[in-house]
Design an enzyme around this catalytic site. Sequence first.
Site, PDB file in Angstrom:
ATOM      1  N   GLU A  23       0.963  -1.395   0.184  1.00 32.65           N
ATOM      2  CA  GLU A  23       0.359   0.162   0.549  1.00 32.65           C
ATOM      3  C   GLU A  23       0.788   1.589   0.442  1.00 32.65           C
ATOM      4  O   GLU A  23       1.857   1.111   0.941  1.00 32.65           O
ATOM      5  CB  GLU A  23      -0.576  -0.424   1.027  1.00 32.65           C
ATOM      6  CG  GLU A  23      -1.974  -1.524   1.535  1.00 32.65           C
ATOM      7  CD  GLU A  23      -2.656  -1.175   0.227  1.00 32.65           C
ATOM      8  OE1 GLU A  23      -3.062   0.087  -0.257  1.00 32.65           O
ATOM      9  OE2 GLU A  23      -3.302  -2.360   0.349  1.00 32.65           O
ATOM     10  N   CYS A  52      -3.014   8.935   3.845  1.00 31.66           N
ATOM     11  CA  CYS A  52      -2.799   8.137   2.238  1.00 31.66           C
ATOM     12  C   CYS A  52      -3.836   8.377   1.433  1.00 31.66           C
ATOM     13  O   CYS A  52      -3.823   8.282   0.310  1.00 31.66           O
ATOM     14  CB  CYS A  52      -2.055   6.236   2.169  1.00 31.66           C
ATOM     15  SG  CYS A  52      -3.981   5.778   3.200  1.00 31.66           S
TER      16      CYS A  52
END
Length: 512
Positions: free
Chosen positions: A256, A295
Site C-alpha cells: 500500500e 494515504c
Amino acid sequence: MQHLASFVGGCWLEGRGAGTQLHNPATEEPLALASSEGLDLAAALDYARNTGGPALRSLCFAERGTILKGMAGALQGARDELLELGMRNCGNTRSDAKFDVDGAIATLLAYAELGAQLGAGRFLVDGEGIQLGRSPRFHGQHVCVPRHGVAVHINAFNFPAWGLAEKAAAALLAGMPVLSKPATATAMLAQRAMQVMVEKKVLPDGALSLLVGAPRDLPALLCAQDVLAFTGSGDTGERLRALPNVIRHSVRVNVEADSLNAAVLGPDAGASGDLYELFLKEVVRDVTQKAGQKCTAIRRLLVPAEHAATARDDLAGLLGNLKVGNPSDEDVRMGPLTNAAQLADVREGVEHLGAEGRLVAGGSKPPLPKGYFLSPTLFEFAPGAKADAVHAREVFGPVVSLLPYTENPAPIVAKGGGGLVCSLYSEDAAWLEETVAGIAPFHGRIYIGHPKVELSPGPGTVLPQLVHGGPGRAGGGEELGGKRALAFYLQRVALQGSRPLVQGLAKAGTPG
Ligand code: NAP
C-alpha cells in the site's frame, strides 16, 4: 526517558543502545527511545510460526473472531490513554486521534463479526464443487487454507493504531500469526496498544508480536509460507519487492503505497448549492485531517473551468480560517506534521508545486514558537496546464492543487498513475457513467459524494467492508473488503478426486 520495548518471542524485550528518539511534534519535546538492536529477529519469527500458527489454526473462525473482539475490548478500555498518546506522539487533534484509535476498534469489531458469520469452519470453501468428467464421481473443489508461516506487517507512521489493527484483524481471522512493525516515529501509540492487549490476555501465545525500532533485516528473513504486508512509501515498497529471498521463495507481498487522490466536481454541481457545499466541506476535512498525512487524502481538485475561481476563493477562505497549532489547545483544528523530516519533505514538495502553479493559500509555517507546522496550502493551475509535479509527486501534508478542466476529466485523473480513491461530486447519471468508466481501472475505490447520504465519513475514511488499495503507484495491493482480505493469508488449493471424499474434506471447512 522511556525505552519502548518490543513484544517478541512471547516477552517484552528492549533493544540495545539509544536507538531513535521520538518527539512530540507540536513542541519538539523528546518522548521516548526506540531500538531493535540486538533482538533476535529470526527467533521472533520462528516463535510466531511455531507457537502462534498452530494455536490459531486449531481455532475456528468464530473463535478467532472472539479474539478480535477481545482485542477491540482491550483498546476500548484504554481509549482515553491511547487518544492522549495520539495527540502527544503523533501531533493529532483529538478528532484525528479518534479517527485512528476508533478506526482500529471498529475494524477489529467488523472482522470479529465476520468471524462469527463464518462460524465453525477452519478454512474457506471457494465456490461450488465441479464435475470434472463424464462421471459425476470425478469431482473438484477449491478450498483456501491458512499458510503455515508468519505475516509480517510493516506500517506507516500516520495510523499507528489502525494500521496495526486492520492488518492484524484479517491475518488473525484467516489463521496466520502476525509480527507487526510500526513506523518508529509514532511507535509509542502502537506499543501501548499492544501492551494493553497483552495485559488483557486476549491473544494466544505467539499470535501477535510487535517489533519496535528499525526493521533491520526482518524482511530478508521471510520464507515461502510467510507473507509481507507493507504500507509506506513507494520507494521502500520497491526495495522490499526486490529482495532476493522475496523473489527466490515467492514470498507474497502486498504493498500500500502513495496516491495522488483526486476529487472531481461535476459540471452539474455548479458553484453553489448542497452538492458544491459538500465538495468544499469534504475537501477541507480531507486536506487538514491528520495534517494531510493520510494515504487517501485529496491531493488534486478538478473543477469545471467556469467555477474554478469561485472554488479557489471559497477554499482559500476556509483553509485560511482554520486554526493550526498544538492539539492540546481545544480550539485547534489542525496539528503539526509528524517530525522534522516529514516537514522538510513537504516543504520540498511545496517548492516543486510552486515552480509550476500559483500559491493561493498557506505554504509557510504559521507563527508558532516550536513544532513541525505548515499552514493548509492551496495551489492553482491554469486550465490545460501540464502540471507535471501535481501528477507525479505526493506531497504528504496539508497541500492540495486545483486544476480547472474544460473537457472529460478522466484522462487528467488517470495521469496520477493509479490511486487509492477518487471522489466524484455530481448527480448527472450520464456524466457519472462516463467518468467512472474512465477512471475505475486506475483506482481501488470510487466515492460518489451526495448531500443526502447522511453521516458519510467522506472519501478519506477506509471502511472494513470495502477494499483498500489501488493499482500502479498506489502499490497494486488490496487490503480489507470483508472476506476478501483473508485471501492474502490463505493458500487456494484445488482438491480433485472421488466426489464423496472431496466433499467430505471440503465439509471440514464449513461444517453444519
Ligand atoms: P516509509 O519510509 O516507506 O516507512 C514505512 C515503514 O517502512 C516504516 O515502518 C519504516 O520503518 C519501514 N521501513 C523503511 N525502510 C525499510 C526497509 N528498508 N525495510 C523494511 N522496512 C522499512 O514510509 P513513510 O514515509 O513512513 O510513510 C509515508 C508514506 O506511506 C506515504 O507515501 C503514504 O502515502 C504512504 N501510506 C500509504 C497508505 C496506504 O494504505 N496506501 C497508508 C498510509 C501511508 P521506520 O519507521 O523504522 O523507518
